[in-house]
Scaffold this motif. Structure first.
Motif, mmCIF file in Angstrom:
data_model
loop_
_atom_site.group_PDB
_atom_site.id
_atom_site.type_symbol
_atom_site.label_atom_id
_atom_site.label_comp_id
_atom_site.label_asym_id
_atom_site.label_seq_id
_atom_site.Cartn_x
_atom_site.Cartn_y
_atom_site.Cartn_z
ATOM 1 N N VAL A 1 0.842 -1.202 0.000
ATOM 2 C CA VAL A 1 0.000 0.000 0.000
ATOM 3 C C VAL A 1 0.876 1.251 0.000
ATOM 4 C CG1 VAL A 1 -1.760 1.266 1.292
ATOM 5 C CG2 VAL A 1 -1.865 -1.201 1.165
ATOM 6 N N VAL A 2 1.908 1.241 0.854
ATOM 7 C CA VAL A 2 2.798 2.408 0.949
ATOM 8 C C VAL A 2 3.520 2.637 -0.377
ATOM 9 C CG1 VAL A 2 4.790 3.373 2.169
ATOM 10 C CG2 VAL A 2 3.080 2.101 3.432
ATOM 11 N N ILE B 1 2.700 1.586 -3.407
ATOM 12 C CA ILE B 1 1.789 2.003 -4.489
ATOM 13 C C ILE B 1 1.377 3.469 -4.291
ATOM 14 C CG2 ILE B 1 -0.517 1.629 -5.491
ATOM 15 C CD1 ILE B 1 -0.015 -1.369 -5.191
ATOM 16 N N ALA B 2 1.156 3.861 -3.028
ATOM 17 C CA ALA B 2 0.792 5.264 -2.748
ATOM 18 C C ALA B 2 1.889 6.211 -3.209
ATOM 19 C CB ALA B 2 0.557 5.447 -1.262
ATOM 20 N N LEU B 3 3.113 5.860 -2.894
ATOM 21 C CA LEU B 3 4.234 6.731 -3.281
ATOM 22 C C LEU B 3 4.398 6.750 -4.794
ATOM 23 C CD1 LEU B 3 6.753 5.823 -0.471
ATOM 24 C CD2 LEU B 3 5.513 7.950 -0.733
ATOM 25 N N ILE C 1 2.003 6.325 -6.984
ATOM 26 C CA ILE C 1 0.905 7.134 -7.540
ATOM 27 C C ILE C 1 1.222 8.629 -7.379
ATOM 28 C CG2 ILE C 1 -1.517 7.825 -7.213
ATOM 29 C CD1 ILE C 1 -2.098 4.894 -6.409
ATOM 30 N N SER C 2 1.612 9.034 -6.169
ATOM 31 C CA SER C 2 1.831 10.469 -5.936
ATOM 32 C C SER C 2 2.997 11.007 -6.752
ATOM 33 C CB SER C 2 2.022 10.759 -4.450
ATOM 34 O OG SER C 2 3.190 10.165 -4.010
ATOM 35 N N SER C 3 4.078 10.217 -6.865
ATOM 36 C CA SER C 3 5.202 10.726 -7.663
ATOM 37 C C SER C 3 4.863 10.730 -9.152
ATOM 38 C CB SER C 3 6.481 9.953 -7.369
ATOM 39 O OG SER C 3 6.264 8.598 -7.545
ATOM 40 N N PHE D 1 12.224 9.266 -8.819
ATOM 41 C CA PHE D 1 11.413 8.762 -7.703
ATOM 42 C C PHE D 1 10.384 7.752 -8.211
ATOM 43 C CE2 PHE D 1 12.990 12.300 -5.110
ATOM 44 C CZ PHE D 1 13.194 11.628 -3.924
ATOM 45 N N PHE E 1 10.123 3.860 -6.998
ATOM 46 C CA PHE E 1 8.962 3.242 -6.351
ATOM 47 C C PHE E 1 8.397 2.093 -7.167
ATOM 48 C CE2 PHE E 1 8.573 7.610 -4.392
ATOM 49 C CZ PHE E 1 9.205 7.203 -3.226
#
Lengths: 264, 315
Positions: free
Chosen positions: B4-5, B7-9, B11-13, B279, B283
């Motif tokens: 989850v962490v 994939i979140a990073l 997505i945001s990057s 980044f 990720f």
């Protein structure tokens, strides 16, 4: 790592992973929305402000979204308790403490970690020279306290099986504090309150700000100085942060104690 | 949980990377402001001369409009570019008691932009002329020849000359002009750090309005300046001389203000985009690595992609 204070952390991690994967869709939606909002706000509205404001303003929106996500996740814990699903986990897989720890990990720690890391990555991309600074470090601390206290509050409700209340209270808290803090700050800083009213507003400001130290810190630092100093200055963000952390610890302890003795 | 962490990073990057790529292709104006700012406070002439049919005055001021306008963070990331543009400027002349029967043809203006070196040289030339002519300690009066020399030097060294058009005059009363305003444009916006040299010439027979009870009988501009320049010759008392000087100088103020457009433009550089890409890659690699060790966590995703592939394949 395996076992300390009667807790098997590997089991905690595995159970948390299991729960996080089950709730992946709601995480994804919140992450995408918050990331888009943060990126757009940071990039488009960021310039032209002092650095601390440039960093804080977009994060306010993200914290609201993450608080709603936390409330939603917590309410699902309440549902597990109501439907009896929790008994399946507690029968063989995990102990009560492990269950509560893994739940806290999924409901509060992971969203907080995601927000902090997203923010750090964003700063590292946009302005890497500001990455190691007091501003960033203090922002991270305030955000952590803000989201974790929200987690503790909604989890207290959830651990008592109040699924709907968790959802409503959590969402309202996320949305209303954002409006309540500037109103109370305006009252305590600009209105010439005297006597009992002054103390009522001060206590109210303190109570509300404890629940959202990051939001309070943002409004406190952006507030223009009043023309005449008020008889009682609004509480400082550092004081609010300290009380928030103390409250967080107290709420977590009482939650663990109550859940351990709860009749499931 | 790590999935989850990660994939979140990722997505945001990725979102940030997309925004930076778009902004580097199409720069976005994040803040825009338009305002009027003073280029100079009211100033007095540096040199005055009575020419054949006119009285000319020379003014100088430094151009500085970069520091005014939008509030900028001292630590504004280099992602943003601060742009300031001066679209036009106004030059105003007068502001005193007023000029009697001044017509638009009775006054003219020339505005030159010179660099710092030339401005210093012009200052030196004016000082030299003042020392040489030594007409008055109250007004900077120079010879007509001296002023012509200075103006011709300015014309030679000017970076550019502004085109000025006269706006309707501000009247103090019937037949009396209070302020004359010129709107000036130059081909290129004036550069910060340069100087403006303004020559204002006014018809020599224009009279100045004086308050009732003033001891001055003749208020023709050229004659007043002549009186100041030859005060010892005409044996003028100090009190009268002061009266003349104040009447003249109060009508010779010049000031200038400009319309400045400032904006903050989001204009990412290659390094920003590359950092975001780095980044993103890190990720995504992290997700691939995590999948290698814990493939069961990605079962849902793998199933989704398999179904998607099947649908595409069937079509």
């Amino acid at each position: 790592m395996k076992r300390s204070l009667g807790v098997d952390f590997r089991r905690v991690y595995e159970h948390a992973t299991f729960m996080a994967n089950r709730r992946f869709s709601s995480y994804s939606i919140a992450i995408i929305v918050a990331s888009i909002l943060s990126a757009v706000a940071l990039l488009l509205l960021g310039a032209g402000q002092p650095q601390s404001m440039w960093l804080s303003a977009p994060l306010i929106f993200s914290t609201i979204i993450y608080k709603i996500l936390i409330s939603f996740q917590a309410s699902r814990v309440g549902r597990e308790l109501n439907t009896g699903e929790v008994q399946i986990y507690l029968a063989h897989t995990v102990t009560r403490t492990e269950y509560l720890l893994s739940t806290l990990l999924v409901v509060g720690v992971v969203p907080t970690l995601i927000l902090l890391l997203t923010y750090v990555v964003m700063v590292a991309i946009v302005a890497p020279n500001t990455l190691i600074s007091y501003d960033i470090a203090s922002q991270l601390l305030y955000i952590s306290a803000d989201l974790m206290l929200h987690t503790a509050l909604v989890m207290t409700l959830a651990s008592r099986g109040r699924e709907t209340a968790t959802n409503i209270v959590g969402t309202m808290l996320a949305l209303l504090i954002w409006i309540a803090i500037p109103m109370l700050l305006t009252f305590s800083a600009y209105y010439n309150l005297v006597g009992i009213r002054l103390y009522i507003v001060y206590v109210l400001t303190l109570l509300v700000s404890i629940a959202a130290p990051f939001t309070y810190q943002y409004y406190y630092s952006t507030m223009p100085p009043p023309t005449s100093p008020p008889p009682l200055r609004p509480p400082s963000p550092q004081l609010v942060l300290l009380i928030s952390i103390a409250t967080l610890i107290a709420v977590l302890i009482q939650m663990f104690v109550r859940f351990k003795s709860k009749d499931l | 949980m790590l999935r989850v962490v990660l994939i979140a990073l990722a997505i945001s990057s990725t979102i940030l990377f997309a925004i930076l790529v778009i902004a580097s292709i199409y720069p976005l104006t994040t803040v825009y402001a338009i305002y009027q700012a003073s280029l100079t406070s009211p100033i007095q002439p540096n040199a005055i001369a009575v020419m054949s049919d006119r009285v000319c005055q020379l003014y100088m001021y430094d151009i500085n409009y970069a520091s005014i306008g939008l509030r900028i963070s001292p630590s504004l990331p280099d992602l943003y570019q601060y742009k300031v543009h001066l679209s036009w400027f106004l030059v105003e002349y007068g502001r005193g008691t007023g000029f009697i029967n001044l017509t638009p043809q009775g006054i003219s203006i020339q505005v030159f932009e010179v660099d710092k070196g030339a401005a210093l040289e012009v200052q030196r030339m004016i000082r030299e002329e003042l020392r040489y002519s030594n007409y008055s300690q109250y007004l900077p009066i120079v010879t007509s020849k001296g002023l012509e020399n200075i103006v011709s030097y300015v014309e030679k060294v000017a970076v550019q000359k502004a085109l000025c058009t006269q706006s309707p005059m501000f009247m103090a009363g019937p037949g009396t002009v209070h302020v004359v305003q010129f709107k000036c444009n130059s081909t290129n916006p004036p550069s910060n750090g340069n100087a403006h040299i303004v020559e204002v010439c006014i018809h020599r027979d224009i009279k100045l309005l004086v308050p009732q009870g003033s001891p001055l009988s003749d208020t023709r501009l050229d004659r007043l300046i002549n009186l100041v320049a030859n005060s010892s010759l005409y044996n003028i008392s100090t009190q009268l001389l002061r009266e003349i000087v104040s009447t003249v100088s109060v009508n010779m103020f010049l000031w200038s203000y400009a319309q400045v457009e400032s904006s903050i433009v989001l204009q990412p550089r290659g390094e920003h985009v590359l950092r975001a890409l780095a980044f993103c890659t890190a990720f995504v690699s992290g997700i691939a690595l995590h999948y290698r060790f814990r493939p069961h966590e990605y079962a849902g995703l793998v199933r989704f992609f398999r179904k998607l592939r099947q649908k595409i394949y069937r079509q």
